[in-house]
Scaffold this motif. Structure first.
Motif, short mmCIF file in Angstrom:
data_model
loop_
_atom_site.label_atom_id
_atom_site.label_comp_id
_atom_site.label_asym_id
_atom_site.label_seq_id
_atom_site.Cartn_x
_atom_site.Cartn_y
_atom_site.Cartn_z
N ALA A 1 -1.12 -13.62 0.57
CA ALA A 1 -1.33 -12.52 1.74
C ALA A 1 -0.96 -11.22 1.06
N ASP A 2 0.40 -10.92 0.09
CA ASP A 2 0.21 -9.99 -0.44
C ASP A 2 -0.09 -9.42 -1.76
N ILE A 3 -0.25 -8.65 -2.03
CA ILE A 3 -0.52 -8.00 -3.56
C ILE A 3 0.22 -8.03 -4.19
N GLY B 1 -8.88 -11.77 3.89
CA GLY B 1 -8.67 -11.92 5.31
C GLY B 1 -9.20 -13.39 5.85
N SER B 2 -9.64 -13.76 5.64
CA SER B 2 -9.51 -14.84 5.86
C SER B 2 -8.16 -15.93 5.71
N LYS B 3 -7.39 -16.70 6.89
CA LYS B 3 -6.82 -17.63 6.75
C LYS B 3 -5.43 -16.97 5.81
N GLY B 4 -5.58 -16.01 6.32
CA GLY B 4 -4.17 -14.76 6.13
C GLY B 4 -4.22 -14.56 4.50
N LYS B 5 -4.63 -14.48 4.04
CA LYS B 5 -5.08 -14.23 2.43
C LYS B 5 -5.69 -12.17 2.24
N HIS B 6 -5.17 -11.57 1.68
CA HIS B 6 -5.75 -9.96 1.98
C HIS B 6 -6.01 -10.01 0.41
N ALA B 7 -4.87 -10.24 -0.73
CA ALA B 7 -5.37 -10.50 -1.72
C ALA B 7 -5.72 -11.23 -2.93
N ALA C 1 -8.57 -4.97 3.96
CA ALA C 1 -8.34 -4.40 5.28
C ALA C 1 -9.35 -4.99 6.43
N GLY C 2 -9.81 -5.35 7.20
CA GLY C 2 -10.47 -5.86 8.44
C GLY C 2 -11.22 -6.68 7.16
#
Length: 257
Positions: free
Chosen positions: A203-205, A163-169, A132-133
């Motif tokens: 986007a999610d794990i 965190g870029s392009k909506g990819k957080h996982a 996150a962040g």
């Protein structure tokens, strides 16, 4: 769940050092408590867990806890979506949620961290990462998640910006650590179509974790299916050592941090 969990929380500019330490300790305690609780239910490494009781035939799924049954239903839904490449059962019929439970634990821990008001953090459980962040609070700088070379686990193949392009996982599935422990519902991929390691950014794990496992099980055909159905970026290491990467993965991994 037989894995190592780490948590990184960068201190914002102007934060008192002691306050930063206390914040990290409090967050770590929450994550540790959550993982221990899920471990008691889902871990096949613990003989006293609910999952182990089910594997021994001592507990039927219909008599299992709400959490166990809910996660099983989610896993069954993923089996349908991946056309059988992902499954919640071993070939002998034993329910085994190993392909989704780590992602579930990370998801729950991430929800808890956000509930604590933490905006910038990186949670890593056995190489599966949720962020996150930013590592530099208040900026758009991405977190960099390293992908280990299965031929030499002391080196990295590349690093992927999260965190870029909506990819957080980012989740990685492979055979280099635990050997061949992945199966699918009747799918057989030829050796020249199979992979030794698969990393998926999403986007999610849960999506990242499940699809990495599914591609490992289903091979090139499931990789094609995944790329057409989901907004994910994939890096796959073929059995012969070659690399396959989706266009989005190549573009983002090549960008300077």
């Amino acid at each position: 769940m037989g894995t190592v969990v780490s948590l990184a929380i960068p201190a914002a500019t102007g934060t008192v050092p002691q306050a930063a330490v206390e914040e990290l300790e409090a967050a770590t305690a929450v994550v540790e408590q959550l993982f221990k609780g899920l471990d008691r239910t889902f871990s096949l490494y613990r003989p006293d867990s609910e999952a182990s009781a089910m594997a021994r035939g001592e507990l039927a799924l219909r008599d299992a806890s709400v959490d166990m049954r809910r996660l099983y239903v989610e896993a069954v839904e993923w089996r349908s979506l991946t056309e059988g490449a992902f499954t919640a059962e071993r070939p002998d019929g034993v329910v085994d949620l190993a392909g989704i439970v780590k992602g579930h634990a990370i998801r729950e821990a991430g929800t808890s961290l956000l509930a604590l008001g933490l905006k910038d953090w990186c949670l890593n459980a056995g190489g599966d990462v949720l962020v996150a962040g930013s590592p530099t609070p208040g900026t758009a700088r991405p977190w960099l998640a390293g992908i280990i070379d299965p031929e030499d686990r002391t080196t990295l193949l590349t690093a992927f910006p999260l965190g870029s392009k909506g990819k957080h996982a980012l989740a990685t599935s492979g055979t280099s650590e635990r050997g061949h422990h992945i199966w699918s519902a009747g799918l057989q991929s030829a050796r020249d179509q199979g992979f030794r390691q698969v990393s998926v950014a999403a986007a999610d794990i849960i999506t990242a974790d499940v699809l990495a496992t599914a591609i490992m099980a289903g091979g090139a055909g499931t990789l094609t299916l995944t790329a057409s159905r989901w907004d994910v970026d994939v890096l796959a290491v073929k059995n012969d050592g070659g690399l396959l990467a989706t266009p989005g993965f190549r573009k983002l991994a090549a960008q300077p941090s």
